[in-house]
Scaffold this motif. Structure first.
Motif, PDB file in Angstrom:
ATOM      1  N   UNK A 191       1.987   6.872  -6.822  1.00 30.24           N
ATOM      2  CA  UNK A 191       0.997   7.849  -6.970  1.00 30.24           C
ATOM      3  C   UNK A 191       1.449   9.373  -6.832  1.00 30.24           C
ATOM      4  N   UNK A 192       2.376   9.538  -5.679  1.00 33.67           N
ATOM      5  CA  UNK A 192       2.821  10.675  -5.322  1.00 33.67           C
ATOM      6  C   UNK A 192       4.050  11.240  -6.527  1.00 33.67           C
ATOM      7  N   UNK A 193       4.509  10.183  -6.961  1.00 31.51           N
ATOM      8  CA  UNK A 193       5.905  10.556  -7.967  1.00 31.51           C
ATOM      9  C   UNK A 193       5.169  10.480  -9.354  1.00 31.51           C
ATOM     10  N   UNK A 194       4.072  10.249  -9.443  1.00 29.59           N
ATOM     11  CA  UNK A 194       3.445  10.383 -10.712  1.00 29.59           C
ATOM     12  C   UNK A 194       3.704   9.024 -11.522  1.00 29.59           C
ATOM     13  N   UNK A 195       4.199   7.926 -10.861  1.00 31.47           N
ATOM     14  CA  UNK A 195       4.518   6.685 -11.540  1.00 31.47           C
ATOM     15  C   UNK A 195       5.775   6.701 -12.325  1.00 31.47           C
ATOM     16  N   UNK A 196       6.782   7.714 -11.877  1.00 34.45           N
ATOM     17  CA  UNK A 196       7.836   7.936 -12.567  1.00 34.45           C
ATOM     18  C   UNK A 196       9.059   7.369 -11.859  1.00 34.45           C
ATOM     19  N   UNK A 197       9.885   6.435 -12.325  1.00 30.51           N
ATOM     20  CA  UNK A 197      10.901   5.641 -11.776  1.00 30.51           C
ATOM     21  C   UNK A 197      12.046   5.906 -12.553  1.00 30.51           C
ATOM     22  N   UNK A 209       0.810  -1.255   0.207  1.00 34.37           N
ATOM     23  CA  UNK A 209       0.052   0.002  -0.053  1.00 34.37           C
ATOM     24  C   UNK A 209       0.843   1.353  -0.069  1.00 34.37           C
ATOM     25  N   UNK A 210       1.846   1.263   0.654  1.00 34.27           N
ATOM     26  CA  UNK A 210       2.891   2.359   0.733  1.00 34.27           C
ATOM     27  C   UNK A 210       3.756   2.660  -0.713  1.00 34.27           C
ATOM     28  N   UNK A 211       3.862   1.400  -1.162  1.00 26.10           N
ATOM     29  CA  UNK A 211       4.741   1.689  -2.532  1.00 26.10           C
ATOM     30  C   UNK A 211       3.585   2.200  -3.614  1.00 26.10           C
ATOM     31  N   UNK A 212       2.447   1.718  -3.566  1.00 25.70           N
ATOM     32  CA  UNK A 212       1.260   2.319  -4.409  1.00 25.70           C
ATOM     33  C   UNK A 212       1.217   3.966  -4.010  1.00 25.70           C
ATOM     34  N   UNK A 213       1.142   4.317  -2.743  1.00 22.77           N
ATOM     35  CA  UNK A 213       0.911   5.568  -2.397  1.00 22.77           C
ATOM     36  C   UNK A 213       2.223   6.528  -3.006  1.00 22.77           C
ATOM     37  N   UNK A 214       3.301   6.109  -2.882  1.00 24.46           N
ATOM     38  CA  UNK A 214       4.689   6.521  -3.389  1.00 24.46           C
ATOM     39  C   UNK A 214       4.505   6.720  -4.705  1.00 24.46           C
TER      40      UNK A 214
END
Length: 55
Positions: A49-55, A42-47
């Motif tokens: 979303x916050x980062x706009x799915x950019x990695x 859940x935390x990874x998904x939230x992160x």
């Protein structure tokens, strides 16, 4: 090296074996692991979303 019983954690082979040999304690540990994994995901998904799915 000998450790005091109060210094042992689940990472210690003796303590792990002791917990796994007790059905009720084993269930609690499994539940805690599942809950922790769920929280991590859940935390990874939230992160993401916050980062706009950019990695």
């Amino acid at each position: 090296m000998r450790k005091k019983l109060q210094d042992l954690t689940i990472k210690d082979a003796f303590m792990f074996a002791a917990v796994m040999s007790d059905t009720e304690q084993c269930r609690h540990l499994q539940k805690d692991c599942i809950v922790t994994q769920f929280r991590i995901e859940k935390l990874q998904k939230s992160i993401a979303v916050l980062l706009g799915n950019r990695r």
